[in-house]
Design an enzyme around this catalytic site. Structure first.
Site, PDB file in Angstrom:
ATOM      1  N   HIS A   1      -1.431   9.049   6.733  1.00  0.00           N
ATOM      2  CA  HIS A   1      -1.113   8.662   5.348  1.00  0.00           C
ATOM      3  C   HIS A   1       0.279   9.161   4.963  1.00  0.00           C
ATOM      4  CE1 HIS A   1      -2.865   7.962   1.069  1.00  0.00           C
ATOM      5  NE2 HIS A   1      -1.555   7.803   1.068  1.00  0.00           N
TER       6      HIS A   1
ATOM      7  N   HIS B   1       4.254   7.841   3.228  1.00  0.00           N
ATOM      8  CA  HIS B   1       5.077   6.835   2.553  1.00  0.00           C
ATOM      9  C   HIS B   1       6.511   7.022   3.030  1.00  0.00           C
ATOM     10  CE1 HIS B   1       1.908   5.757  -0.407  1.00  0.00           C
ATOM     11  NE2 HIS B   1       1.552   7.018  -0.266  1.00  0.00           N
TER      12      HIS B   1
ATOM     13  N   ARG C   1       8.817   4.602   2.606  1.00  0.00           N
ATOM     14  CA  ARG C   1       9.653   3.941   1.575  1.00  0.00           C
ATOM     15  C   ARG C   1      10.589   2.853   2.061  1.00  0.00           C
ATOM     16  NH1 ARG C   1       6.199   5.776  -2.043  1.00  0.00           N
ATOM     17  NH2 ARG C   1       6.537   7.885  -2.771  1.00  0.00           N
TER      18      ARG C   1
ATOM     19  N   ASN D   1       3.064   0.333   0.265  1.00  0.00           N
ATOM     20  CA  ASN D   1       3.609   0.140  -1.093  1.00  0.00           C
ATOM     21  C   ASN D   1       5.133   0.273  -1.129  1.00  0.00           C
ATOM     22  OD1 ASN D   1       3.498   2.918  -0.676  1.00  0.00           O
ATOM     23  ND2 ASN D   1       2.996   3.407  -2.800  1.00  0.00           N
TER      24      ASN D   1
ATOM     25  N   ASP E   1      -2.936   1.118  -1.119  1.00  0.00           N
ATOM     26  CA  ASP E   1      -2.699   2.513  -1.520  1.00  0.00           C
ATOM     27  C   ASP E   1      -1.693   2.636  -2.661  1.00  0.00           C
ATOM     28  OD1 ASP E   1      -2.901   5.338  -1.423  1.00  0.00           O
ATOM     29  OD2 ASP E   1      -0.977   5.386  -0.410  1.00  0.00           O
TER      30      ASP E   1
ATOM     31  N   HIS F   1      -7.724   3.775  -1.761  1.00  0.00           N
ATOM     32  CA  HIS F   1      -7.180   4.639  -2.822  1.00  0.00           C
ATOM     33  C   HIS F   1      -8.133   4.451  -3.996  1.00  0.00           C
ATOM     34  CE1 HIS F   1      -3.858   6.080  -5.598  1.00  0.00           C
ATOM     35  NE2 HIS F   1      -4.626   5.406  -6.427  1.00  0.00           N
TER      36      HIS F   1
ATOM     37  N   ASN G   1      -1.170  11.733  -7.306  1.00  0.00           N
ATOM     38  CA  ASN G   1      -2.316  10.857  -7.499  1.00  0.00           C
ATOM     39  C   ASN G   1      -3.127  10.766  -6.221  1.00  0.00           C
ATOM     40  OD1 ASN G   1      -3.938   9.133  -8.863  1.00  0.00           O
ATOM     41  ND2 ASN G   1      -2.494   7.426  -8.924  1.00  0.00           N
TER      42      ASN G   1
ATOM     43  N   ASP H   1      -0.415  12.454   2.720  1.00  0.00           N
ATOM     44  CA  ASP H   1       0.023  11.591   1.612  1.00  0.00           C
ATOM     45  C   ASP H   1       1.475  11.925   1.228  1.00  0.00           C
ATOM     46  OD1 ASP H   1       0.116   9.733  -0.391  1.00  0.00           O
ATOM     47  OD2 ASP H   1      -1.127  10.850  -1.815  1.00  0.00           O
TER      48      ASP H   1
HETATM   49  C1  NCD Z   1       1.963   7.625  -3.930  1.00  0.00           C
HETATM   50  C2  NCD Z   1       3.400   7.145  -3.845  1.00  0.00           C
HETATM   51  O1  NCD Z   1       4.277   7.791  -4.394  1.00  0.00           O
HETATM   52  O2  NCD Z   1       3.629   6.125  -3.167  1.00  0.00           O
HETATM   53  N1  NCD Z   1       1.900   8.694  -4.877  1.00  0.00           N
HETATM   54  C3  NCD Z   1       0.956   9.645  -4.929  1.00  0.00           C
HETATM   55  O3  NCD Z   1       0.939  10.394  -5.886  1.00  0.00           O
HETATM   56  N2  NCD Z   1       0.076   9.805  -3.967  1.00  0.00           N
HETATM   57  C4  NCD Z   1       1.126   6.470  -4.316  1.00  0.00           C
HETATM   58  C5  NCD Z   1      -0.237   6.831  -4.678  1.00  0.00           C
HETATM   59  O4  NCD Z   1      -1.067   7.064  -3.767  1.00  0.00           O
HETATM   60  O5  NCD Z   1      -0.536   6.865  -5.860  1.00  0.00           O
END
Ligand code: NCD
Length: 437
Positions: free
Chosen positions: A60, A62, A64, A94, A152, A179, A278, A305
């Site tokens: 998990h 990101h 970007r 995302n 997600d 999510h 989140n 995450d």
């Molecule tokens: C995630 C993000 O920034 O892409 N943020 C987070 O707080 N985990 C997206 C998400 O899972 O809400």
């Protein structure tokens, strides 16, 4: 080139290996695990007092790219992964555009191969644009390499659409990663709903909002036979729902994030928006439940995450700053400090939660240390004391509430296919490019 890692405690949870021995790496692969003499190698790495483990796997992250490369790129994200001991990651969709077409997925995977350093796998979105209204072409995306489907950052709220997504996932035998946030109940708020949110004048995010969707998705998985993976579980009742579902044979797996087994919502009083994530940091009882869930196997894997945002974005007021925190470079320290040195998990169990278990959840061909396989290896000093300094992060972003925290346990060396991609040993030349940007 033959590299011999000597004197370390070699742990491979998948095969139950856990003993002091040597690892010989040749042509990018593990050639032998055993007492090979040092004279057989061109290069010797002394791992006295250290753990030699499979490269860590984070299902998990990101990264970007495309779209938000001011926060992170696939290159800078993989530098951060390498510094954390991770050699394989699963990217979330995302991005902008979202990873919702074969073209975008192919572009992400290609960029991963080109400047990834680590092994980059990708999820794909369940719905176009992560907007919750039109299903993506899951079959083609799966064929093109998507290892899981997720929106997600958002939850698919339409039950007809979601049923169809689960049905297709069951056919493809690919996990849906969920999510969990009921957007009808959770539409405002930055922090867990409780004393801290009240004190800071925030409307709060109720635990029930997460638990309703965990319960719902467990039923979808039960009904359709699809594999369900619950992302970043943050509440005690959420953990309990998964425990009960597993006990009655539902194909559900779940992950816990280091921040959720370490920090409570009170961290916002110290770190402000850096503690906004989140799902949110919850109560001490929830933090304990996440740790216990990892201990008893309810939560299969530790996943970070890793969610980079610029400090500029994070300097917005609490209600407008984005959710998320970086996690790759603190995961090992937090896991050892909070779970291993407290006796909750053995080192071998903790390594399993960071290697073989997440690999199994997503069906990835990684997370093992055995002769014949790629030499993806992390060397960890379980006793190394260090203070988190976000300025030293290799991630492009520094949004962490852990700055200044003293941790025990750190990755000292990371190798992918036999190449050293991170080296924090005394006097070592770090192999990453001087300009991490
Ligand atoms: C995630 C993000 O920034 O892409 N943020 C987070 O707080 N985990 C997206 C998400 O899972 O809400």
């Amino acid at each position: 080139m033959k590299t011999l890692i000597v004197n370390g405690t070699v742990i491979d949870p998948a095969s139950g290996l856990n003993r002091r021995t040597n690892v010989l790496v040749e042509d990018g692969r593990v050639a032998q695990i055993g007492n090979t003499p040092s004279s057989a190698a061109d290069r010797v790495i002394d791992a006295e007092g250290l753990l030699v483990v499979p490269g860590l796997v984070d299902i998990h992250v990101h990264f970007r790219e495309p779209g938000f490369t001011h926060k992170e790129t696939i290159h800078t994200g993989s530098l951060a992964a390498a510094a954390g001991g991770f050699t394989a990651v699963v990217c979330m969709p995302n991005t902008r555009p979202a990873i919702d077409t074969v073209e975008t997925l192919a572009q992400v995977l290609e960029t991963g191969r080109r400047d990834g350093l680590v092994k980059l796998f990708s999820s794909a979105a369940i719905t176009y644009g992560i907007e919750g209204s039109r299903l993506t072409d899951m079959e083609s995306l799966h064929q093109a390499g998507a290892v899981t489907f997720t929106d997600d950052g958002k939850t698919v709220m339409d039950p007809h659409l979601l049923y169809e997504a689960f049905r297709r996932a069951a056919e493809l035998d690919v996990p849906i990663s969920s999510h969990c946030e009921d957007h009808r109940l959770v539409d405002r708020g930055a922090l867990n709903r409780g004393a801290t949110s009240r004190r800071l004048g925030d409307p709060g995010i109720p635990a029930l909002g997460e638990e309703l969707i965990i319960a719902r998705d467990i039923l979808f998985a039960e009904e359709t036979g699809a594999r369900l993976h619950i992302q970043h579980v943050s509440t005690a009742r959420g953990v309990q729902l998964i425990r009960e579902a597993k006990a009655r044979g539902v194909r559900v797996t779940a992950e816990g994030a280091p921040h959720h087994f370490t920090l409570t919502d009170e961290q916002a009083l110290i770190s402000g928006t850096l503690a906004k994530v989140n799902p949110p940091l919850r109560t001490a009882r929830d933090v304990e439940a996440v740790a216990q869930g990892l201990r008893d196997g309810t939560l299969d894997a530790i996943a970070t995450d890793h969610a980079p945002h610029t400090l500029e974005e994070k300097s917005l007021p609490l209600d407008r700053a984005p959710f998320g925190m970086v996690g790759l470079e603190t995961a090992v320290g937090l896991t050892f400090t909070r779970l291993v040195h407290t006796g909750l998990l053995t080192a071998e169990q903790a390594i399993a939660k960071l290697t073989s278990a997440p690999a199994a959840v997503m069906g990835l061909p990684v997370g093992r240390l055995a002769a014949g396989l790629d030499a993806d290896i992390a060397i960890i000093d379980p006793q190394k004391e260090w203070v988190v300094d976000p300025q030293t992060f290799l991630s492009r972003s520094r949004n962490t509430p852990f700055g200044g925290m003293r941790l025990t346990g750190k990755t000292v060396l990371t190798m992918v296919r036999g190449d050293i991609i991170y080296d924090d040993r005394e006097g070592a030349d770090n192999p990453w490019p001087a300009d991490a940007d």
